[in-house]
Motif scaffolding. Structure first.
Motif, PDB file in Angstrom:
ATOM      1  N   ILE A  76      -3.553  30.393 -53.122  1.00 13.28           N
ATOM      2  CA  ILE A  76      -3.901  28.225 -52.642  1.00 13.28           C
ATOM      3  C   ILE A  76      -3.413  27.663 -51.696  1.00 13.28           C
ATOM      4  O   ILE A  76      -4.152  27.783 -50.588  1.00 13.28           O
ATOM      5  CB  ILE A  76      -4.188  27.807 -53.956  1.00 13.28           C
ATOM      6  CG1 ILE A  76      -4.698  28.285 -55.001  1.00 13.28           C
ATOM      7  CG2 ILE A  76      -3.835  26.032 -53.890  1.00 13.28           C
ATOM      8  CD1 ILE A  76      -4.340  27.916 -56.583  1.00 13.28           C
ATOM      9  N   PHE A  77      -1.832  27.897 -51.595  1.00 11.41           N
ATOM     10  CA  PHE A  77      -1.052  27.209 -50.315  1.00 11.41           C
ATOM     11  C   PHE A  77      -1.695  27.754 -48.750  1.00 11.41           C
ATOM     12  O   PHE A  77      -1.616  26.910 -47.855  1.00 11.41           O
ATOM     13  CB  PHE A  77       0.089  27.586 -50.682  1.00 11.41           C
ATOM     14  CG  PHE A  77       0.762  26.741 -48.981  1.00 11.41           C
ATOM     15  CD1 PHE A  77       1.649  25.253 -49.415  1.00 11.41           C
ATOM     16  CD2 PHE A  77       1.892  27.505 -48.883  1.00 11.41           C
ATOM     17  CE1 PHE A  77       1.768  25.097 -48.306  1.00 11.41           C
ATOM     18  CE2 PHE A  77       2.115  27.625 -47.170  1.00 11.41           C
ATOM     19  CZ  PHE A  77       2.362  25.154 -47.371  1.00 11.41           C
ATOM     20  N   GLU A  78      -2.011  29.409 -49.010  1.00 12.68           N
ATOM     21  CA  GLU A  78      -2.558  29.395 -47.271  1.00 12.68           C
ATOM     22  C   GLU A  78      -4.046  29.327 -46.747  1.00 12.68           C
ATOM     23  O   GLU A  78      -3.867  29.091 -46.032  1.00 12.68           O
ATOM     24  CB  GLU A  78      -2.311  31.402 -47.943  1.00 12.68           C
ATOM     25  CG  GLU A  78      -2.117  32.089 -46.260  1.00 12.68           C
ATOM     26  CD  GLU A  78      -2.160  33.425 -46.837  1.00 12.68           C
ATOM     27  OE1 GLU A  78      -1.885  34.304 -46.016  1.00 12.68           O
ATOM     28  OE2 GLU A  78      -2.723  33.959 -47.632  1.00 12.68           O
ATOM     29  N   ASP A  79      -4.893  29.669 -48.282  1.00  8.35           N
ATOM     30  CA  ASP A  79      -5.973  28.551 -47.897  1.00  8.35           C
ATOM     31  C   ASP A  79      -5.862  27.573 -47.632  1.00  8.35           C
ATOM     32  O   ASP A  79      -6.615  27.431 -46.580  1.00  8.35           O
ATOM     33  CB  ASP A  79      -6.951  29.371 -49.724  1.00  8.35           C
ATOM     34  CG  ASP A  79      -7.179  30.623 -49.508  1.00  8.35           C
ATOM     35  OD1 ASP A  79      -7.094  30.990 -48.635  1.00  8.35           O
ATOM     36  OD2 ASP A  79      -7.539  30.753 -50.331  1.00  8.35           O
ATOM     37  N   LEU A  80      -5.589  25.894 -48.029  1.00  7.87           N
ATOM     38  CA  LEU A  80      -4.755  25.007 -48.306  1.00  7.87           C
ATOM     39  C   LEU A  80      -5.016  25.289 -46.581  1.00  7.87           C
ATOM     40  O   LEU A  80      -4.942  24.218 -45.546  1.00  7.87           O
ATOM     41  CB  LEU A  80      -4.343  24.173 -48.799  1.00  7.87           C
ATOM     42  CG  LEU A  80      -4.175  23.016 -48.925  1.00  7.87           C
ATOM     43  CD1 LEU A  80      -5.616  22.106 -49.415  1.00  7.87           C
ATOM     44  CD2 LEU A  80      -2.883  22.412 -49.406  1.00  7.87           C
TER      45      LEU A  80
ATOM     46  N   SER B  56      -4.628  26.729 -44.137  1.00  5.52           N
ATOM     47  CA  SER B  56      -5.105  27.236 -43.515  1.00  5.52           C
ATOM     48  C   SER B  56      -7.045  25.953 -42.582  1.00  5.52           C
ATOM     49  O   SER B  56      -7.219  26.217 -41.486  1.00  5.52           O
ATOM     50  CB  SER B  56      -5.708  28.691 -43.076  1.00  5.52           C
ATOM     51  OG  SER B  56      -6.986  28.798 -44.590  1.00  5.52           O
ATOM     52  N   GLU B  57      -7.062  26.307 -43.526  1.00  9.98           N
ATOM     53  CA  GLU B  57      -7.946  24.546 -43.707  1.00  9.98           C
ATOM     54  C   GLU B  57      -7.860  23.344 -43.375  1.00  9.98           C
ATOM     55  O   GLU B  57      -8.713  22.980 -42.348  1.00  9.98           O
ATOM     56  CB  GLU B  57      -8.820  24.579 -45.458  1.00  9.98           C
ATOM     57  CG  GLU B  57      -9.785  25.473 -45.505  1.00  9.98           C
ATOM     58  CD  GLU B  57      -9.707  25.861 -46.817  1.00  9.98           C
ATOM     59  OE1 GLU B  57     -10.861  24.658 -47.395  1.00  9.98           O
ATOM     60  OE2 GLU B  57     -10.218  26.285 -48.225  1.00  9.98           O
ATOM     61  N   LEU B  58      -6.556  22.833 -43.685  1.00  8.39           N
ATOM     62  CA  LEU B  58      -6.238  21.892 -42.788  1.00  8.39           C
ATOM     63  C   LEU B  58      -5.777  21.844 -41.657  1.00  8.39           C
ATOM     64  O   LEU B  58      -6.167  21.637 -40.332  1.00  8.39           O
ATOM     65  CB  LEU B  58      -4.715  21.709 -43.571  1.00  8.39           C
ATOM     66  CG  LEU B  58      -4.177  19.665 -43.147  1.00  8.39           C
ATOM     67  CD1 LEU B  58      -4.610  18.941 -43.118  1.00  8.39           C
ATOM     68  CD2 LEU B  58      -2.592  20.071 -43.594  1.00  8.39           C
ATOM     69  N   CYS B  59      -5.249  23.098 -40.965  1.00  5.26           N
ATOM     70  CA  CYS B  59      -5.260  23.385 -39.825  1.00  5.26           C
ATOM     71  C   CYS B  59      -6.270  23.276 -38.611  1.00  5.26           C
ATOM     72  O   CYS B  59      -6.924  22.703 -37.987  1.00  5.26           O
ATOM     73  CB  CYS B  59      -4.633  25.356 -39.103  1.00  5.26           C
ATOM     74  SG  CYS B  59      -2.712  24.396 -39.273  1.00  5.26           S
ATOM     75  N   GLU B  60      -8.029  23.841 -39.644  1.00  2.00           N
ATOM     76  CA  GLU B  60      -8.887  24.300 -38.896  1.00  2.00           C
ATOM     77  C   GLU B  60      -9.524  22.763 -38.871  1.00  2.00           C
ATOM     78  O   GLU B  60     -10.078  22.433 -37.701  1.00  2.00           O
ATOM     79  CB  GLU B  60      -9.863  24.976 -39.700  1.00  2.00           C
ATOM     80  CG  GLU B  60      -9.734  26.939 -39.059  1.00  2.00           C
ATOM     81  CD  GLU B  60     -10.381  27.456 -40.338  1.00  2.00           C
ATOM     82  OE1 GLU B  60     -11.371  26.639 -40.746  1.00  2.00           O
ATOM     83  OE2 GLU B  60     -10.145  28.689 -40.846  1.00  2.00           O
ATOM     84  N   HIS B  61      -9.266  21.939 -39.855  1.00  2.00           N
ATOM     85  CA  HIS B  61      -9.787  20.799 -39.746  1.00  2.00           C
ATOM     86  C   HIS B  61      -8.876  19.676 -38.456  1.00  2.00           C
ATOM     87  O   HIS B  61      -9.593  18.777 -37.514  1.00  2.00           O
ATOM     88  CB  HIS B  61      -9.527  19.630 -41.155  1.00  2.00           C
ATOM     89  CG  HIS B  61      -9.830  18.772 -41.220  1.00  2.00           C
ATOM     90  ND1 HIS B  61     -10.909  18.251 -41.601  1.00  2.00           N
ATOM     91  CD2 HIS B  61      -9.268  17.145 -41.394  1.00  2.00           C
ATOM     92  CE1 HIS B  61     -11.012  16.439 -41.177  1.00  2.00           C
ATOM     93  NE2 HIS B  61      -9.976  16.339 -41.786  1.00  2.00           N
ATOM     94  N   MET B  62      -7.829  20.151 -38.606  1.00  2.00           N
ATOM     95  CA  MET B  62      -6.639  18.982 -37.598  1.00  2.00           C
ATOM     96  C   MET B  62      -7.385  19.622 -36.240  1.00  2.00           C
ATOM     97  O   MET B  62      -7.563  18.543 -34.800  1.00  2.00           O
ATOM     98  CB  MET B  62      -4.793  19.705 -37.506  1.00  2.00           C
ATOM     99  CG  MET B  62      -4.683  19.351 -38.772  1.00  2.00           C
ATOM    100  SD  MET B  62      -4.641  17.267 -39.064  1.00  2.00           S
ATOM    101  CE  MET B  62      -3.144  16.509 -38.104  1.00  2.00           C
ATOM    102  N   GLU B  63      -7.572  20.722 -36.133  1.00  2.00           N
ATOM    103  CA  GLU B  63      -7.905  21.095 -34.454  1.00  2.00           C
ATOM    104  C   GLU B  63      -9.600  20.403 -34.115  1.00  2.00           C
ATOM    105  O   GLU B  63     -10.359  20.094 -33.104  1.00  2.00           O
ATOM    106  CB  GLU B  63      -8.273  22.488 -34.236  1.00  2.00           C
ATOM    107  CG  GLU B  63      -6.941  23.467 -34.555  1.00  2.00           C
ATOM    108  CD  GLU B  63      -6.541  24.904 -34.863  1.00  2.00           C
ATOM    109  OE1 GLU B  63      -7.995  25.285 -34.640  1.00  2.00           O
ATOM    110  OE2 GLU B  63      -6.335  25.151 -33.914  1.00  2.00           O
ATOM    111  N   ARG B  64     -10.202  20.674 -35.003  1.00  2.00           N
ATOM    112  CA  ARG B  64     -11.344  19.959 -35.657  1.00  2.00           C
ATOM    113  C   ARG B  64     -11.774  18.200 -34.925  1.00  2.00           C
ATOM    114  O   ARG B  64     -12.347  18.001 -34.247  1.00  2.00           O
ATOM    115  CB  ARG B  64     -12.678  19.984 -36.254  1.00  2.00           C
ATOM    116  CG  ARG B  64     -13.356  21.338 -36.083  1.00  2.00           C
ATOM    117  CD  ARG B  64     -14.211  21.242 -37.117  1.00  2.00           C
ATOM    118  NE  ARG B  64     -13.703  21.304 -38.737  1.00  2.00           N
ATOM    119  CZ  ARG B  64     -13.121  21.687 -39.479  1.00  2.00           C
ATOM    120  NH1 ARG B  64     -12.947  23.060 -39.112  1.00  2.00           N
ATOM    121  NH2 ARG B  64     -12.707  21.807 -41.029  1.00  2.00           N
TER     122      ARG B  64
END
Length: 137
Positions: free
Chosen positions: A70-74, A76-84
């Motif tokens: 769960i932490f790993e998925d969260l 990676s999603e946070l990094c993708e959101h921040m990059e966007r």
């Protein structure tokens, strides 16, 4: 008496008399009878199965791995959101990764050097260490 505690020296004697019995597994008479006889025969679960230890360990390990996933998925999603959403975030992350890899490589090289010096002090021949365990991707 059921569940009467068996002293340590008696458990050691039981272990000598009964092949395969581990003294720390038998703490009471009732438990000893369960371990010694199973349908009139000696019975043992194979070592390494979860039955020789507390059964909750397997469940706890599964829960920890689930939380890690769960932490790993969260993450990676946070990094993708921040990059966007944040301009230049990808450049910052590249810099952070490069700094991390440089620090890690420097630390590994220092450890390799210390190992070589210890081998030299001990009078052992020069040994080339295999590839570094950490390979940045």
């Amino acid at each position: 008496m059921p569940n009467k505690y068996i002293p340590r020296h008696v458990r050691k004697k039981l272990a000598e008399l009964i092949p395969g019995l581990r003294p720390w597994e038998v703490l009471s008479l009732e438990q000893a009878m369960d371990r010694i006889t199973f349908n009139g025969e000696w019975y043992r679960e194979p070592l390494g199965s979860y039955t020789t230890g507390p059964p909750y360990l397997q469940h706890w390990n599964e829960d920890v791995m689930e939380l890690y996933k769960i932490f790993e998925d969260l993450n990676s999603e946070l990094c993708e959101h921040m990059e966007r959403s944040v301009a230049g975030f990808d450049k910052i992350m590249e810099k952070v990764r490069d700094d991390f890899f440089a620090r890690t490589n420097k630390l590994l090289e220092q450890k390799d050097k210390e190992k070589r010096e210890e081998r030299k002090k001990a009078g052992l021949p020069e040994y080339l260490w295999p590839e570094k365990p950490f390979k940045p991707s």
